[in-house]
Design an enzyme around this catalytic site. Structure first.
Site, mmCIF file in Angstrom:
data_model
loop_
_atom_site.group_PDB
_atom_site.id
_atom_site.type_symbol
_atom_site.label_atom_id
_atom_site.label_comp_id
_atom_site.label_asym_id
_atom_site.label_seq_id
_atom_site.Cartn_x
_atom_site.Cartn_y
_atom_site.Cartn_z
ATOM 1 N N GLU A 42 0.831 -1.208 0.000
ATOM 2 C CA GLU A 42 0.000 0.000 0.000
ATOM 3 C C GLU A 42 0.865 1.258 0.000
ATOM 4 O O GLU A 42 2.061 1.211 0.243
ATOM 5 C CB GLU A 42 -0.896 0.043 1.249
ATOM 6 N N ARG B 178 -9.802 0.707 11.881
ATOM 7 C CA ARG B 178 -8.419 1.179 11.952
ATOM 8 C C ARG B 178 -8.218 2.338 10.986
ATOM 9 O O ARG B 178 -9.013 2.543 10.063
ATOM 10 C CB ARG B 178 -7.425 0.062 11.630
ATOM 11 N N ASN C 283 -6.595 4.068 7.816
ATOM 12 C CA ASN C 283 -6.262 3.507 6.515
ATOM 13 C C ASN C 283 -5.470 4.537 5.708
ATOM 14 O O ASN C 283 -4.453 5.043 6.167
ATOM 15 C CB ASN C 283 -7.530 3.049 5.788
ATOM 16 N N ASN D 286 -10.079 5.667 1.145
ATOM 17 C CA ASN D 286 -8.880 5.440 0.335
ATOM 18 C C ASN D 286 -8.609 6.641 -0.566
ATOM 19 O O ASN D 286 -9.513 7.423 -0.885
ATOM 20 C CB ASN D 286 -9.046 4.194 -0.538
ATOM 21 N N ASP E 147 -9.711 1.985 -5.001
ATOM 22 C CA ASP E 147 -8.798 1.859 -3.863
ATOM 23 C C ASP E 147 -7.895 3.092 -3.870
ATOM 24 O O ASP E 147 -8.385 4.201 -3.940
ATOM 25 C CB ASP E 147 -8.023 0.547 -3.950
#
Length: 291
Positions: free
Chosen positions: A15, A97, A99, A148, A197
């Site tokens: 990522e 959480r 991101n 995202n 994403d």
């Protein structure tokens, strides 16, 4: 256009690729590792372990990085591994959480949360947050299931962020004080068979996103119209950034096992380098936290 594997690195949850200092930096979020790669050979030139799961990071002006952990934002000193907590999420849940996040031109860090395994009618916890240069964490928006690809268009100046859960990219007017207003739907990716994403912009204002469930990249113009779709030789691309000497190469991270998505092909979890696209990006601004 050419698509090739960069080096031999295989991540579980690759990522947040960031071009910085002539190298490609990225995370393996599930393993808790920050990597730097040689952009030509893919050789690992730097490796730093931190407590997983990781969400995202950005470089601070002093060479440290601002790092989103599960429920905290911290500063990591790459020279000695010292980790200092800067702020904490205002809610805690096993399936929530931090991101994806990004540094903004004013030196702040904007990061969103992901709240997975929700019931169909269960609203997501968390939201979109901004850590200002005063080290105060403020909520900018809520109701985003899997945040995202935040970023600011170099042409319109609007702030965009994707909610992978609703397959939507939203845009906002970005105030000089870092607040958001005039929320609009910019892109919906249902027709592409995937939620968006990670995202990044090119210099023309085109928004590029990883179609994580479709094995492809997509580019949308300033009006939110699809202009390019590029099939990739892997299953789950996760994020992307421009880099290289002319900021004309596109680097793509991917997933082999995120805990929710998995794939076992030869390139799943690899980093890809896409050249010859005919577009350029820009280096990200630095955070300016007083660390």
């Amino acid at each position: 256009m050419e698509i090739k594997r960069l080096g031999e690195l295989k991540t579980e949850l690759g990522e947040c690729p960031v071009w910085h200092g002539g190298r490609l930096w990225l995370l393996d979020c599930r393993a808790g590792v920050v990597y730097a790669l040689n952009p030509e050979t893919g050789a690992v030139t730097s490796r730093h372990e931190v407590p997983p799961p990781l969400g995202s990071f950005a470089f601070n002006h002093d060479g440290r990085i601002v790092l989103a952990l599960k429920e905290a934002i911290a500063a990591l000193d790459l020279a000695n591994g010292h980790l200092r907590t800067l702020a904490r999420l205002d809610v805690s849940h096993p399936d929530l959480r931090f991101n994806d996040g990004i540094s903004l031109p004013d030196g702040s860090f904007v990061v969103g949360t992901m709240h997975v395994f929700r019931e169909p009618d269960e609203p997501p916890l968390g939201g979109l947050y901004r850590l200002g240069t005063d080290l105060q964490l403020r909520k900018l928006d809520e109701g985003l299931g899997i945040t995202n690809g935040p970023g600011v268009s170099p042409v319109s100046g609007r702030f965009c962020v994707a909610d992978s859960a609703s397959k939507t990219v939203y845009s906002y007017a970005l105030g000089s004080d870092g607040t958001l207003a005039d929320k609009q739907v910019f892109v919906q990716t249902d027709a592409e068979g995937s939620g968006p994403d990670g995202c990044c912009f090119d210099s023309e204002g085109g928004l590029w996103t990883a179609l994580v469930r479709a094995g492809a990249l997509a580019r949308y113009d300033l009006q939110g119209r699809l202009t390019h779709r590029i099939a990739l030789p892997l299953t789950h691309p996760s994020a992307l950034c421009f880099g290289g000497p002319s900021m004309a190469d596109l680097f793509v991270t991917s997933i082999s096992n995120s805990g929710r998505l998995s794939a076992s092909g030869p390139l799943d979890g690899a980093v890809l380098k896409v050249t010859g696209l005919g577009f350029q990006g820009a280096a990200r601004p630095l955070c300016r936290m007083p660390l």
